[in-house]
Design a protein around this motif. Structure first.
Motif, mmCIF file in Angstrom:
data_model
loop_
_atom_site.group_PDB
_atom_site.id
_atom_site.type_symbol
_atom_site.label_atom_id
_atom_site.label_comp_id
_atom_site.label_asym_id
_atom_site.label_seq_id
_atom_site.Cartn_x
_atom_site.Cartn_y
_atom_site.Cartn_z
ATOM 1 N N GLN A 248 5.054 -0.221 -16.308
ATOM 2 C CA GLN A 248 6.095 0.617 -16.157
ATOM 3 C C GLN A 248 6.121 0.915 -14.375
ATOM 4 O O GLN A 248 7.122 0.846 -13.856
ATOM 5 N N LEU A 249 5.054 0.934 -13.859
ATOM 6 C CA LEU A 249 4.796 1.290 -12.634
ATOM 7 C C LEU A 249 5.343 0.089 -11.832
ATOM 8 O O LEU A 249 6.038 0.346 -10.808
ATOM 9 N N VAL A 250 4.848 -1.182 -12.143
ATOM 10 C CA VAL A 250 5.427 -2.278 -11.626
ATOM 11 C C VAL A 250 6.901 -2.497 -11.251
ATOM 12 O O VAL A 250 7.440 -2.802 -10.398
ATOM 13 N N ASP A 306 -10.812 -0.954 -16.425
ATOM 14 C CA ASP A 306 -11.349 -2.214 -16.290
ATOM 15 C C ASP A 306 -10.280 -2.940 -15.249
ATOM 16 O O ASP A 306 -8.961 -3.072 -15.473
ATOM 17 N N PHE A 307 -10.594 -3.064 -13.929
ATOM 18 C CA PHE A 307 -9.648 -3.522 -12.864
ATOM 19 C C PHE A 307 -9.095 -4.985 -13.116
ATOM 20 O O PHE A 307 -7.921 -5.172 -12.841
ATOM 21 N N SER A 308 -9.891 -5.897 -13.730
ATOM 22 C CA SER A 308 -9.435 -6.965 -14.258
ATOM 23 C C SER A 308 -8.177 -6.986 -15.225
ATOM 24 O O SER A 308 -7.249 -7.395 -14.824
ATOM 25 N N ALA A 309 -8.324 -6.032 -16.177
ATOM 26 C CA ALA A 309 -7.083 -5.798 -17.023
ATOM 27 C C ALA A 309 -6.091 -5.243 -16.479
ATOM 28 O O ALA A 309 -4.901 -5.796 -16.632
ATOM 29 N N LEU A 310 -6.388 -4.455 -15.578
ATOM 30 C CA LEU A 310 -5.267 -3.497 -14.716
ATOM 31 C C LEU A 310 -4.589 -4.931 -13.945
ATOM 32 O O LEU A 310 -3.118 -5.009 -13.859
ATOM 33 N N ASP A 316 1.289 -9.979 -14.614
ATOM 34 C CA ASP A 316 2.057 -10.137 -15.637
ATOM 35 C C ASP A 316 3.588 -9.621 -15.580
ATOM 36 O O ASP A 316 4.502 -9.947 -15.995
ATOM 37 N N SER A 317 3.601 -8.497 -14.918
ATOM 38 C CA SER A 317 4.763 -7.879 -14.557
ATOM 39 C C SER A 317 5.426 -7.937 -13.371
ATOM 40 O O SER A 317 6.457 -7.522 -13.081
ATOM 41 N N GLY A 318 4.875 -9.104 -12.613
ATOM 42 C CA GLY A 318 5.467 -9.473 -11.540
ATOM 43 C C GLY A 318 5.034 -8.783 -10.233
ATOM 44 O O GLY A 318 5.978 -9.093 -9.200
ATOM 45 N N LYS A 372 -13.014 2.352 -6.488
ATOM 46 C CA LYS A 372 -12.263 0.992 -5.995
ATOM 47 C C LYS A 372 -10.847 1.269 -5.481
ATOM 48 O O LYS A 372 -10.414 2.351 -6.485
ATOM 49 N N CYS A 373 -10.259 0.655 -4.700
ATOM 50 C CA CYS A 373 -8.689 0.744 -4.537
ATOM 51 C C CYS A 373 -8.200 -0.625 -4.935
ATOM 52 O O CYS A 373 -8.752 -1.657 -4.133
ATOM 53 N N ILE A 374 -7.110 -0.781 -5.895
ATOM 54 C CA ILE A 374 -6.478 -2.087 -5.976
ATOM 55 C C ILE A 374 -5.162 -1.981 -5.348
ATOM 56 O O ILE A 374 -4.422 -0.654 -5.561
ATOM 57 N N GLY A 375 -4.523 -3.024 -4.667
ATOM 58 C CA GLY A 375 -2.976 -2.811 -4.094
ATOM 59 C C GLY A 375 -2.297 -3.797 -4.890
ATOM 60 O O GLY A 375 -2.858 -4.909 -4.942
ATOM 61 N N LEU A 376 -1.022 -3.563 -5.236
ATOM 62 C CA LEU A 376 -0.232 -4.263 -6.027
ATOM 63 C C LEU A 376 1.143 -4.114 -5.302
ATOM 64 O O LEU A 376 1.492 -3.154 -5.162
ATOM 65 N N SER A 377 1.557 -5.404 -4.836
ATOM 66 C CA SER A 377 2.770 -5.458 -3.983
ATOM 67 C C SER A 377 3.946 -6.194 -4.714
ATOM 68 O O SER A 377 3.790 -6.937 -5.682
ATOM 69 N N ARG A 378 5.223 -5.704 -4.248
ATOM 70 C CA ARG A 378 6.259 -6.288 -4.755
ATOM 71 C C ARG A 378 7.120 -6.601 -3.425
ATOM 72 O O ARG A 378 7.374 -5.637 -2.589
ATOM 73 N N GLY A 379 7.663 -7.785 -3.331
ATOM 74 C CA GLY A 379 8.377 -8.114 -2.113
ATOM 75 C C GLY A 379 7.599 -8.557 -1.053
ATOM 76 O O GLY A 379 6.421 -9.067 -1.278
#
Ligand SMILES: C[S@@+](CC[C@H](N)C(=O)[O-])C[C@H]1O[C@@H](n2cnc3c(N)ncnc32)[C@H](O)[C@@H]1O
Length: 396
Positions: A248-250, A306-310, A316-318, A372-379
């Motif tokens: 949903q977030l992505v 579990d950051f790998s699952a995240l 998978d969501s793009g 930890k911090c994970i960064g997820l980007s789009r664009g």
């Protein structure tokens, strides 16, 4: 989140009002257990204990954050956390058209206030700062806090009833993923059991039952991912709510970057053979312990992430993984030193206080390594400085 003082089971007794509230929550959960024929999954138990309407830990009107509450989070420990995060946000906002900020689970509102104030000094204020908060009580507290602390900026804040659509900019969530309900399971050879919660002699007790298909498939997936079977009599957790939440977030993000902070590890660490009792952590009056069945509704329940699952769910969501770093590296890469530039000109008492805060945020034995911090980007987004060094994405 950190207990400020204690770990272990020397828990203080709740005051009368809290004890009475906890009894009401227990009755509510007992009723749900009865309705379901004698037991509920742990994920349902956690959902009720945290979010039962009007009763759960996050929705009832008690103090949770800070010294008078049960735990303290990074933005509550020090404005340094929010200031460094604001620097990264500014770098992303520069790269997108009409970028805004969207925070999930804003707690007391302190992070929103710090980020807005810092962005104002950087001349990088967005028009809107959106908040999605499941707790009506916390929404109210956030609104009051922001009006008091940043009266000139509070009008930019807007509470959303759901995820925005086609959002551009920066998404932030500190310690929200760890508050999503998790399933508990035990595996002995090929025998997988779901760990559930029942009531015996008026108390919540663990109970095992055949695992539903969905849980079975998810546990098979973990074994495939880590490339081995669990050792005998292994117990752990899995957050089935994580994938839909991340997706949903992505999906709501058109262009920009999502910063997710939490205590957590990679899949291999999460399901290490010697980690056979799982990752649940409870907080009550700054005491951390691992029994989620006591003090329902008046203690916080969390499970490490579990950051790998995240990361898998995000990809998978793009989304792309912009970086995965410890909180210490996030802060040190991201401008902590610059934030401390006027340190020597401060009064000694202020220097001592800033040193204390910096240590809590960055030392490995405090929040520096487990968070930890994970960064997820789009664009087409260049990762901000916070992910510049010591990126561990390859370990996910
Ligand atoms: C541990 S607190 C962290 C609060 C704050 N981010 C901080 O760092 O101080 C978890 C917060 O997430 C909220 N929350 C839990 N599940 C959520 C969800 N699915 N969506 C949005 N907020 C959620 C809670 O009500 C609470 O505000």
């Amino acid at each position: 989140m950190q207990p400020e003082r204690h770990t272990g089971f020397d828990l203080p007794a709740p005051d009368e009002q809290s004890a009475a509230h906890s009894r009401r929550v227990a009755e509510y959960i007992c009723q749900r257990i009865k309705e379901q024929g004698g037991s509920i999954s742990f994920a349902e138990f956690m959902q009720h204990a945290l979010y039962a309407p009007g009763l759960g830990y996050y929705v009832s009107g008690t103090t949770k954050f800070g010294r008078d509450g049960d735990f303290i989070t990074a933005p509550e420990i020090s404005p340094l956390f929010g200031k460094v995060l604001a620097r990264q946000a500014a770098a992303i906002l520069e790269q997108v058209d009409d970028g805004q900020i969207f925070e999930l689970g804003a707690g007391s509102g302190v992070l929103a206030a710090t980020i807005l104030r810092k962005l104002s000094t950087l001349n990088a204020l967005p028009d809107r700062y959106y908040i999605l908060e499941v707790s009506a009580d916390l929404r109210q507290r956030q609104s009051e806090y922001l009006s008091t602390e940043v009266p000139d900026l509070a009008a930019r804040v807007e509470w959303l009833p759901d995820f925005p659509v086609d959002f551009s900019g920066v998404i932030v969530a500190n310690e929200v993923a760890d508050a999503l309900p998790v399933e508990r399971f035990t595996k002995d050879g090929s025998l997988l059991k779901q760990i559930r919660v029942a009531v015996e002699n008026g108390e919540f007790q663990w109970h095992q039952d055949d695992a539903p298909d969905l849980l079975g498939k998810a546990v098979d997936g973990i074994e495939k991912k880590i490339g081995r079977q669990f050792p005998g009599n292994y117990q752990s957790e899995i957050c089935l709510a994580l994938t839909p939440w991340i997706s949903q977030l992505v999906n709501c993000l058109r262009e920009g970057l999502i910063f997710l902070f939490d205590f957590g590890v990679t899949c291999r660490e999460y399901y290490a053979p010697d980690r056979s009792e799982g990752w649940i952590r409870c907080h009550f009056r700054h005491h951390a312990h691992s029994n989620p069945l006591i003090l329902p509704g008046i203690q916080d329940l969390t499970a490490w992430v579990d950051f790998s699952a995240l990361a898998d769910a995000a990809v998978d969501s793009g989304a792309e993984i912009a970086g995965y770093v410890s909180q210490a590296h996030f802060l040190m890469n991201g401008g902590l030193q610059e934030e401390l530039a006027d340190f020597t000109s401060l009064a000694v008492a202020e220097q001592l206080e800033l040193s204390r805060q910096t240590k809590l945020l960055t030392l490995p034995g405090e929040m520096g390594e487990n968070f930890k911090c994970i960064g997820l980007s789009r664009g087409d987004i260049a990762p901000p400085l916070a992910f510049r060094d010591s990126d561990r994405t390859h370990k996910l």
